[in-house]
Motif scaffolding. Structure first.
Motif, PDB file in Angstrom:
ATOM      1  N   ILE A  12      35.579  34.672  32.845  1.00  0.00           N
ATOM      2  CA  ILE A  12      36.317  35.598  33.788  1.00  0.00           C
ATOM      3  C   ILE A  12      37.292  35.858  32.410  1.00  0.00           C
ATOM      4  O   ILE A  12      37.459  36.483  32.392  1.00  0.00           O
ATOM      5  CB  ILE A  12      36.878  34.781  35.114  1.00  0.00           C
ATOM      6  CG1 ILE A  12      36.849  34.693  36.161  1.00  0.00           C
ATOM      7  CG2 ILE A  12      38.416  35.681  35.015  1.00  0.00           C
ATOM      8  CD1 ILE A  12      36.394  35.933  36.489  1.00  0.00           C
ATOM      9  N   ALA A  13      37.455  34.494  31.869  1.00  0.00           N
ATOM     10  CA  ALA A  13      38.105  33.795  30.477  1.00  0.00           C
ATOM     11  C   ALA A  13      37.776  34.932  29.234  1.00  0.00           C
ATOM     12  O   ALA A  13      38.108  35.459  28.631  1.00  0.00           O
ATOM     13  CB  ALA A  13      39.118  32.389  30.051  1.00  0.00           C
ATOM     14  N   GLU A  14      36.314  35.244  29.218  1.00  0.00           N
ATOM     15  CA  GLU A  14      35.623  35.474  27.806  1.00  0.00           C
ATOM     16  C   GLU A  14      35.616  36.910  28.903  1.00  0.00           C
ATOM     17  O   GLU A  14      35.475  37.737  27.132  1.00  0.00           O
ATOM     18  CB  GLU A  14      33.879  35.532  28.609  1.00  0.00           C
ATOM     19  CG  GLU A  14      33.605  35.276  26.994  1.00  0.00           C
ATOM     20  CD  GLU A  14      32.270  35.432  27.611  1.00  0.00           C
ATOM     21  OE1 GLU A  14      31.213  35.876  27.133  1.00  0.00           O
ATOM     22  OE2 GLU A  14      32.024  33.666  25.991  1.00  0.00           O
ATOM     23  N   SER A  15      35.697  37.435  29.574  1.00  0.00           N
ATOM     24  CA  SER A  15      35.308  38.812  30.029  1.00  0.00           C
ATOM     25  C   SER A  15      37.239  39.193  29.476  1.00  0.00           C
ATOM     26  O   SER A  15      37.409  40.388  29.135  1.00  0.00           O
ATOM     27  CB  SER A  15      35.080  39.308  31.424  1.00  0.00           C
ATOM     28  OG  SER A  15      35.630  40.464  32.031  1.00  0.00           O
ATOM     29  N   ASN A  35      43.868  38.142  41.652  1.00  0.00           N
ATOM     30  CA  ASN A  35      43.196  38.554  43.447  1.00  0.00           C
ATOM     31  C   ASN A  35      42.768  40.384  42.409  1.00  0.00           C
ATOM     32  O   ASN A  35      41.376  40.155  43.236  1.00  0.00           O
ATOM     33  CB  ASN A  35      44.356  38.679  43.508  1.00  0.00           C
ATOM     34  CG  ASN A  35      45.554  38.093  44.977  1.00  0.00           C
ATOM     35  OD1 ASN A  35      44.340  36.876  44.803  1.00  0.00           O
ATOM     36  ND2 ASN A  35      45.995  38.602  45.190  1.00  0.00           N
ATOM     37  N   GLU A  36      42.635  40.357  41.645  1.00  0.00           N
ATOM     38  CA  GLU A  36      42.226  41.503  41.093  1.00  0.00           C
ATOM     39  C   GLU A  36      41.101  41.073  40.384  1.00  0.00           C
ATOM     40  O   GLU A  36      39.536  41.845  40.498  1.00  0.00           O
ATOM     41  CB  GLU A  36      42.758  42.517  39.853  1.00  0.00           C
ATOM     42  CG  GLU A  36      44.027  43.162  40.542  1.00  0.00           C
ATOM     43  CD  GLU A  36      44.550  44.038  39.296  1.00  0.00           C
ATOM     44  OE1 GLU A  36      45.390  45.629  39.632  1.00  0.00           O
ATOM     45  OE2 GLU A  36      44.866  43.594  38.314  1.00  0.00           O
ATOM     46  N   LEU A  37      40.929  40.345  39.387  1.00  0.00           N
ATOM     47  CA  LEU A  37      39.678  39.571  39.353  1.00  0.00           C
ATOM     48  C   LEU A  37      38.314  38.981  40.322  1.00  0.00           C
ATOM     49  O   LEU A  37      37.711  39.544  40.332  1.00  0.00           O
ATOM     50  CB  LEU A  37      39.759  38.726  37.660  1.00  0.00           C
ATOM     51  CG  LEU A  37      40.399  38.949  36.413  1.00  0.00           C
ATOM     52  CD1 LEU A  37      41.600  37.848  36.161  1.00  0.00           C
ATOM     53  CD2 LEU A  37      39.849  39.864  36.139  1.00  0.00           C
ATOM     54  N   ALA A  38      39.307  37.901  40.897  1.00  0.00           N
ATOM     55  CA  ALA A  38      38.289  37.300  42.369  1.00  0.00           C
ATOM     56  C   ALA A  38      37.865  38.896  43.618  1.00  0.00           C
ATOM     57  O   ALA A  38      36.310  38.318  43.606  1.00  0.00           O
ATOM     58  CB  ALA A  38      39.385  36.855  43.396  1.00  0.00           C
ATOM     59  N   GLY A  39      38.946  40.184  43.182  1.00  0.00           N
ATOM     60  CA  GLY A  39      37.772  40.939  44.690  1.00  0.00           C
ATOM     61  C   GLY A  39      36.662  41.256  42.924  1.00  0.00           C
ATOM     62  O   GLY A  39      35.547  42.134  44.278  1.00  0.00           O
ATOM     63  N   PHE A  40      37.186  41.783  42.101  1.00  0.00           N
ATOM     64  CA  PHE A  40      36.043  42.653  41.247  1.00  0.00           C
ATOM     65  C   PHE A  40      34.599  41.844  41.132  1.00  0.00           C
ATOM     66  O   PHE A  40      33.729  42.167  41.463  1.00  0.00           O
ATOM     67  CB  PHE A  40      36.781  42.600  39.823  1.00  0.00           C
ATOM     68  CG  PHE A  40      36.490  43.607  38.917  1.00  0.00           C
ATOM     69  CD1 PHE A  40      35.874  45.073  39.302  1.00  0.00           C
ATOM     70  CD2 PHE A  40      35.420  43.215  37.713  1.00  0.00           C
ATOM     71  CE1 PHE A  40      34.366  45.381  38.463  1.00  0.00           C
ATOM     72  CE2 PHE A  40      33.955  43.881  37.184  1.00  0.00           C
ATOM     73  CZ  PHE A  40      34.135  45.074  37.221  1.00  0.00           C
ATOM     74  N   TYR A  41      34.933  40.582  41.245  1.00  0.00           N
ATOM     75  CA  TYR A  41      33.860  39.745  40.623  1.00  0.00           C
ATOM     76  C   TYR A  41      33.295  38.918  41.579  1.00  0.00           C
ATOM     77  O   TYR A  41      31.881  38.412  42.237  1.00  0.00           O
ATOM     78  CB  TYR A  41      34.077  38.196  39.187  1.00  0.00           C
ATOM     79  CG  TYR A  41      34.459  39.048  38.198  1.00  0.00           C
ATOM     80  CD1 TYR A  41      32.994  39.679  37.623  1.00  0.00           C
ATOM     81  CD2 TYR A  41      35.357  38.861  37.346  1.00  0.00           C
ATOM     82  CE1 TYR A  41      33.202  39.824  36.121  1.00  0.00           C
ATOM     83  CE2 TYR A  41      35.894  40.251  36.433  1.00  0.00           C
ATOM     84  CZ  TYR A  41      34.505  40.782  35.857  1.00  0.00           C
ATOM     85  OH  TYR A  41      34.877  40.694  34.528  1.00  0.00           O
ATOM     86  N   ARG A  42      33.987  39.136  42.903  1.00  0.00           N
ATOM     87  CA  ARG A  42      33.561  38.348  44.148  1.00  0.00           C
ATOM     88  C   ARG A  42      33.716  36.881  44.472  1.00  0.00           C
ATOM     89  O   ARG A  42      32.380  36.889  44.517  1.00  0.00           O
ATOM     90  CB  ARG A  42      32.473  39.230  44.965  1.00  0.00           C
ATOM     91  CG  ARG A  42      32.905  40.765  44.417  1.00  0.00           C
ATOM     92  CD  ARG A  42      31.401  41.441  46.166  1.00  0.00           C
ATOM     93  NE  ARG A  42      30.999  42.490  45.817  1.00  0.00           N
ATOM     94  CZ  ARG A  42      30.600  42.779  46.140  1.00  0.00           C
ATOM     95  NH1 ARG A  42      29.067  43.047  46.743  1.00  0.00           N
ATOM     96  NH2 ARG A  42      31.115  44.740  46.685  1.00  0.00           N
ATOM     97  N   ASN A  44      36.248  33.396  44.429  1.00  0.00           N
ATOM     98  CA  ASN A  44      37.317  32.432  44.880  1.00  0.00           C
ATOM     99  C   ASN A  44      38.502  33.223  43.608  1.00  0.00           C
ATOM    100  O   ASN A  44      37.958  32.806  42.739  1.00  0.00           O
ATOM    101  CB  ASN A  44      37.249  31.148  45.004  1.00  0.00           C
ATOM    102  CG  ASN A  44      38.289  30.715  45.591  1.00  0.00           C
ATOM    103  OD1 ASN A  44      39.137  31.093  45.243  1.00  0.00           O
ATOM    104  ND2 ASN A  44      37.619  29.424  46.509  1.00  0.00           N
ATOM    105  N   PRO A  45      39.714  34.060  44.619  1.00  0.00           N
ATOM    106  CA  PRO A  45      41.058  33.410  43.793  1.00  0.00           C
ATOM    107  C   PRO A  45      41.468  32.258  42.636  1.00  0.00           C
ATOM    108  O   PRO A  45      42.114  32.339  41.666  1.00  0.00           O
ATOM    109  CB  PRO A  45      41.906  34.251  44.259  1.00  0.00           C
ATOM    110  CG  PRO A  45      41.290  34.420  45.860  1.00  0.00           C
ATOM    111  CD  PRO A  45      40.209  33.598  45.721  1.00  0.00           C
ATOM    112  N   ALA A  46      40.848  31.439  43.341  1.00  0.00           N
ATOM    113  CA  ALA A  46      41.466  30.561  42.524  1.00  0.00           C
ATOM    114  C   ALA A  46      40.461  29.425  41.408  1.00  0.00           C
ATOM    115  O   ALA A  46      41.166  29.497  39.866  1.00  0.00           O
ATOM    116  CB  ALA A  46      40.973  28.728  43.461  1.00  0.00           C
ATOM    117  N   THR A  47      39.483  30.202  41.001  1.00  0.00           N
ATOM    118  CA  THR A  47      38.363  30.400  40.295  1.00  0.00           C
ATOM    119  C   THR A  47      38.751  31.161  38.764  1.00  0.00           C
ATOM    120  O   THR A  47      38.946  30.912  38.068  1.00  0.00           O
ATOM    121  CB  THR A  47      36.700  30.206  40.479  1.00  0.00           C
ATOM    122  OG1 THR A  47      36.871  29.316  41.761  1.00  0.00           O
ATOM    123  CG2 THR A  47      35.902  30.859  39.554  1.00  0.00           C
TER     124      THR A  47
END
Length: 122
Positions: A12-15, A35-42, A44-47
């Protein structure tokens, strides 16, 4: 996009870093929310939050209270410098070690690289 065997938060960070480097996410622009990243990549929001926190710790992103995360001034140059250094460590150093073993000097390497780069179509 998600690779097996590599920590999701790092991906995620690299993206986000890639988007900053290629200019699709400009300095002072709002970064995607966790939340946007979590939804896009499916994921956990904590990740996703862990990846964003990593970028915040590096000074790539900063938080505007109540608004979200934004790309820090100088973030692109910081990331380019970091990636250039990693590139040199990963590719240039081993190249130089092997070149020394083969008795190749800087001019020889320059010629080899130039010839190979000229022979390959973009």
């Amino acid at each position: 996009m998600i690779e097996e065997g590599r920590a999701l938060f790092l991906q995620i960070a690299e993206s986000v870093e890639d988007a900053i480097i290629d200019g699709s996410l400009a300095e002072e622009a709002q970064a995607p929310s966790t939340n946007e990243l979590a939804g896009f990549y499916r994921i956990n929001p904590a990740t996703a939050a862990k990846g964003i926190a990593m970028l915040t710790d590096k000074g790539v992103l900063y938080k505007r209270r109540g608004i979200g995360m934004f790309v820090a001034p100088g973030a692109r140059e910081l990331l380019l410098s970091e990636r250039r250094s990693a590139f040199a460590d990963r590719f240039v150093e081993p190249l130089l070690v092997e070149a020394r073993k083969l008795g190749l000097g800087p001019e020889d390497l320059t010629l080899l690289i130039h010839d190979r780069a000229s022979a390959r179509p973009d």
